[in-house]
Design a protein around this motif. Structure first.
Motif, PDB file in Angstrom:
ATOM      1  N   ARG A 144      -7.508  17.403  -2.877  1.00  0.00           N
ATOM      2  CA  ARG A 144      -7.758  16.232  -2.033  1.00  0.00           C
ATOM      3  C   ARG A 144      -8.494  15.129  -2.800  1.00  0.00           C
ATOM      4  O   ARG A 144      -8.229  13.947  -2.608  1.00  0.00           O
ATOM      5  N   ILE A 145      -9.404  15.497  -3.680  1.00  0.00           N
ATOM      6  CA  ILE A 145     -10.181  14.496  -4.413  1.00  0.00           C
ATOM      7  C   ILE A 145      -9.284  13.698  -5.352  1.00  0.00           C
ATOM      8  O   ILE A 145      -9.511  12.508  -5.586  1.00  0.00           O
ATOM      9  N   VAL A 146      -8.220  14.307  -5.871  1.00  0.00           N
ATOM     10  CA  VAL A 146      -7.274  13.598  -6.726  1.00  0.00           C
ATOM     11  C   VAL A 146      -6.463  12.609  -5.891  1.00  0.00           C
ATOM     12  O   VAL A 146      -6.209  11.480  -6.315  1.00  0.00           O
ATOM     13  N   LYS A 147      -6.084  13.028  -4.703  1.00  0.00           N
ATOM     14  CA  LYS A 147      -5.370  12.126  -3.795  1.00  0.00           C
ATOM     15  C   LYS A 147      -6.247  10.933  -3.418  1.00  0.00           C
ATOM     16  O   LYS A 147      -5.765   9.800  -3.345  1.00  0.00           O
ATOM     17  N   ILE A 148      -7.523  11.188  -3.207  1.00  0.00           N
ATOM     18  CA  ILE A 148      -8.456  10.104  -2.879  1.00  0.00           C
ATOM     19  C   ILE A 148      -8.582   9.140  -4.051  1.00  0.00           C
ATOM     20  O   ILE A 148      -8.606   7.925  -3.871  1.00  0.00           O
ATOM     21  N   GLY A 149      -8.659   9.659  -5.265  1.00  0.00           N
ATOM     22  CA  GLY A 149      -8.737   8.801  -6.450  1.00  0.00           C
ATOM     23  C   GLY A 149      -7.511   7.914  -6.599  1.00  0.00           C
ATOM     24  O   GLY A 149      -7.620   6.722  -6.897  1.00  0.00           O
ATOM     25  N   GLY A 150      -6.336   8.469  -6.374  1.00  0.00           N
ATOM     26  CA  GLY A 150      -5.111   7.678  -6.424  1.00  0.00           C
ATOM     27  C   GLY A 150      -5.066   6.622  -5.339  1.00  0.00           C
ATOM     28  O   GLY A 150      -4.648   5.485  -5.574  1.00  0.00           O
ATOM     29  N   ALA A 151      -5.503   6.996  -4.147  1.00  0.00           N
ATOM     30  CA  ALA A 151      -5.529   6.032  -3.037  1.00  0.00           C
ATOM     31  C   ALA A 151      -6.524   4.911  -3.320  1.00  0.00           C
ATOM     32  O   ALA A 151      -6.258   3.740  -3.009  1.00  0.00           O
ATOM     33  N   LEU A 152      -7.655   5.240  -3.932  1.00  0.00           N
ATOM     34  CA  LEU A 152      -8.634   4.207  -4.273  1.00  0.00           C
ATOM     35  C   LEU A 152      -8.091   3.254  -5.334  1.00  0.00           C
ATOM     36  O   LEU A 152      -8.364   2.048  -5.297  1.00  0.00           O
ATOM     37  N   GLY A 153      -7.320   3.764  -6.276  1.00  0.00           N
ATOM     38  CA  GLY A 153      -6.682   2.896  -7.256  1.00  0.00           C
ATOM     39  C   GLY A 153      -5.714   1.932  -6.597  1.00  0.00           C
ATOM     40  O   GLY A 153      -5.667   0.744  -6.914  1.00  0.00           O
ATOM     41  N   PHE A 154      -4.949   2.439  -5.641  1.00  0.00           N
ATOM     42  CA  PHE A 154      -4.021   1.596  -4.901  1.00  0.00           C
ATOM     43  C   PHE A 154      -4.765   0.555  -4.073  1.00  0.00           C
ATOM     44  O   PHE A 154      -4.390  -0.621  -4.039  1.00  0.00           O
ATOM     45  N   VAL A 155      -5.861   0.966  -3.427  1.00  0.00           N
ATOM     46  CA  VAL A 155      -6.667   0.043  -2.620  1.00  0.00           C
ATOM     47  C   VAL A 155      -7.282  -1.042  -3.504  1.00  0.00           C
ATOM     48  O   VAL A 155      -7.323  -2.216  -3.128  1.00  0.00           O
ATOM     49  N   GLY A 156      -7.754  -0.675  -4.685  1.00  0.00           N
ATOM     50  CA  GLY A 156      -8.311  -1.659  -5.602  1.00  0.00           C
ATOM     51  C   GLY A 156      -7.281  -2.701  -6.016  1.00  0.00           C
ATOM     52  O   GLY A 156      -7.581  -3.895  -6.094  1.00  0.00           O
ATOM     53  N   GLY A 157      -6.041  -2.272  -6.240  1.00  0.00           N
ATOM     54  CA  GLY A 157      -4.978  -3.209  -6.572  1.00  0.00           C
ATOM     55  C   GLY A 157      -4.653  -4.136  -5.418  1.00  0.00           C
ATOM     56  O   GLY A 157      -4.457  -5.344  -5.608  1.00  0.00           O
ATOM     57  N   ILE A 158      -4.616  -3.593  -4.213  1.00  0.00           N
ATOM     58  CA  ILE A 158      -4.338  -4.412  -3.022  1.00  0.00           C
ATOM     59  C   ILE A 158      -5.460  -5.424  -2.801  1.00  0.00           C
ATOM     60  O   ILE A 158      -5.199  -6.594  -2.494  1.00  0.00           O
ATOM     61  N   ILE A 159      -6.701  -4.990  -2.951  1.00  0.00           N
ATOM     62  CA  ILE A 159      -7.838  -5.908  -2.786  1.00  0.00           C
ATOM     63  C   ILE A 159      -7.746  -7.048  -3.795  1.00  0.00           C
ATOM     64  O   ILE A 159      -7.984  -8.212  -3.459  1.00  0.00           O
ATOM     65  N   SER A 160      -7.373  -6.726  -5.016  1.00  0.00           N
ATOM     66  CA  SER A 160      -7.264  -7.754  -6.044  1.00  0.00           C
ATOM     67  C   SER A 160      -6.144  -8.747  -5.725  1.00  0.00           C
ATOM     68  O   SER A 160      -6.308  -9.958  -5.912  1.00  0.00           O
ATOM     69  N   ILE A 161      -5.022  -8.274  -5.224  1.00  0.00           N
ATOM     70  CA  ILE A 161      -3.926  -9.168  -4.844  1.00  0.00           C
ATOM     71  C   ILE A 161      -4.339 -10.056  -3.675  1.00  0.00           C
ATOM     72  O   ILE A 161      -4.036 -11.256  -3.646  1.00  0.00           O
ATOM     73  N   VAL A 162      -5.054  -9.490  -2.707  1.00  0.00           N
ATOM     74  CA  VAL A 162      -5.540 -10.290  -1.579  1.00  0.00           C
ATOM     75  C   VAL A 162      -6.531 -11.343  -2.061  1.00  0.00           C
ATOM     76  O   VAL A 162      -6.489 -12.501  -1.622  1.00  0.00           O
ATOM     77  N   CYS A 163      -7.413 -10.970  -2.975  1.00  0.00           N
ATOM     78  CA  CYS A 163      -8.371 -11.933  -3.530  1.00  0.00           C
ATOM     79  C   CYS A 163      -7.661 -13.035  -4.302  1.00  0.00           C
ATOM     80  O   CYS A 163      -8.110 -14.186  -4.305  1.00  0.00           O
ATOM     81  N   LEU A 164      -6.546 -12.703  -4.938  1.00  0.00           N
ATOM     82  CA  LEU A 164      -5.764 -13.713  -5.637  1.00  0.00           C
ATOM     83  C   LEU A 164      -5.298 -14.791  -4.670  1.00  0.00           C
ATOM     84  O   LEU A 164      -5.363 -15.982  -4.974  1.00  0.00           O
ATOM     85  N   ALA A 165      -4.864 -14.377  -3.492  1.00  0.00           N
ATOM     86  CA  ALA A 165      -4.400 -15.347  -2.499  1.00  0.00           C
ATOM     87  C   ALA A 165      -5.557 -16.092  -1.841  1.00  0.00           C
ATOM     88  O   ALA A 165      -5.466 -17.293  -1.591  1.00  0.00           O
ATOM     89  N   VAL A 166      -6.652 -15.395  -1.578  1.00  0.00           N
ATOM     90  CA  VAL A 166      -7.766 -16.008  -0.849  1.00  0.00           C
ATOM     91  C   VAL A 166      -8.524 -17.010  -1.716  1.00  0.00           C
ATOM     92  O   VAL A 166      -8.888 -18.087  -1.242  1.00  0.00           O
ATOM     93  N   PHE A 167      -8.776 -16.674  -2.960  1.00  0.00           N
ATOM     94  CA  PHE A 167      -9.617 -17.510  -3.813  1.00  0.00           C
ATOM     95  C   PHE A 167      -8.822 -18.474  -4.692  1.00  0.00           C
ATOM     96  O   PHE A 167      -9.356 -19.050  -5.623  1.00  0.00           O
ATOM     97  N   PHE A 168      -7.549 -18.670  -4.393  1.00  0.00           N
ATOM     98  CA  PHE A 168      -6.740 -19.608  -5.178  1.00  0.00           C
ATOM     99  C   PHE A 168      -7.134 -21.043  -4.856  1.00  0.00           C
ATOM    100  O   PHE A 168      -7.221 -21.439  -3.702  1.00  0.00           O
ATOM    101  N   GLU A 169      -7.395 -21.809  -5.891  1.00  0.00           N
ATOM    102  CA  GLU A 169      -7.669 -23.238  -5.774  1.00  0.00           C
ATOM    103  C   GLU A 169      -6.888 -23.938  -6.872  1.00  0.00           C
ATOM    104  O   GLU A 169      -7.025 -23.602  -8.040  1.00  0.00           O
ATOM    105  N   ALA A 170      -6.082 -24.902  -6.485  1.00  0.00           N
ATOM    106  CA  ALA A 170      -5.325 -25.652  -7.484  1.00  0.00           C
ATOM    107  C   ALA A 170      -6.293 -26.496  -8.305  1.00  0.00           C
ATOM    108  O   ALA A 170      -7.049 -27.279  -7.761  1.00  0.00           O
ATOM    109  N   GLY A 171      -6.295 -26.291  -9.572  1.00  0.00           N
ATOM    110  CA  GLY A 171      -7.209 -27.026 -10.441  1.00  0.00           C
ATOM    111  C   GLY A 171      -7.025 -26.586 -11.879  1.00  0.00           C
ATOM    112  O   GLY A 171      -6.060 -25.903 -12.230  1.00  0.00           O
ATOM    113  N   GLU A 172      -7.971 -26.995 -12.691  1.00  0.00           N
ATOM    114  CA  GLU A 172      -7.875 -26.691 -14.116  1.00  0.00           C
ATOM    115  C   GLU A 172      -8.073 -25.207 -14.422  1.00  0.00           C
ATOM    116  O   GLU A 172      -7.515 -24.694 -15.367  1.00  0.00           O
TER     117      GLU A 172
END
Length: 121
Positions: free
Chosen positions: A6-34
């Motif tokens: 189960r702990i290995v499954k949790i580690g894999g799920a956390l990796g997936f969650v970290g990637g999703i959070i990063s993609i969401v942050c990409l959309a949220v914190f996007f500002e057109a600029g230099e």
């Protein structure tokens, strides 16, 4: 074929969650600029690294326990560097670093190390 702990499954799920959070942050914190390219590149690099960690925890992943641990510390280090360089929001970077720390905790478990090394031989 052994069952995945189960702990290995949790580690894999956390990796997936970290990637999703990063993609969401990409959309949220996007500002057109230099600095838009630096911000987009930082979040995309972090997302790729977290998704790679999630793949490393897969049943047919090819990484040993040592490589998984190295990649996790490398991911947390990249997140920290981007926070220091102000390419990533402080709160988002902290959240991603916490997810990386939780992945390290899931890797430190003895059953995780045993299963990872046994399945990779």
């Amino acid at each position: 074929m052994e069952t995945m702990p189960r702990i290995v499954k949790i580690g894999g799920a956390l990796g997936f969650v970290g990637g999703i959070i990063s993609i969401v942050c990409l959309a949220v914190f996007f500002e057109a600029g230099e600095q838009a390219l630096m911000v987009m590149g930082a979040y995309m690099l972090i997302a790729v690294m977290f998704f790679a960690l999630a793949g490393g925890f897969a049943r047919d992943g090819r990484w040993s326990w040592n490589i998984l641990l190295l990649m996790t510390f490398l991911t947390v280090g990249v997140v920290g560097c981007f926070v220091v360089l102000d390419a990533v929001d402080l709160y988002a970077g902290t959240m991603l670093a916490v997810v990386g720390a939780l992945i390290v905790i899931s890797l430190i478990a003895p059953s995780s190390k045993t299963w990872t090394n046994r399945m990779r031989l």
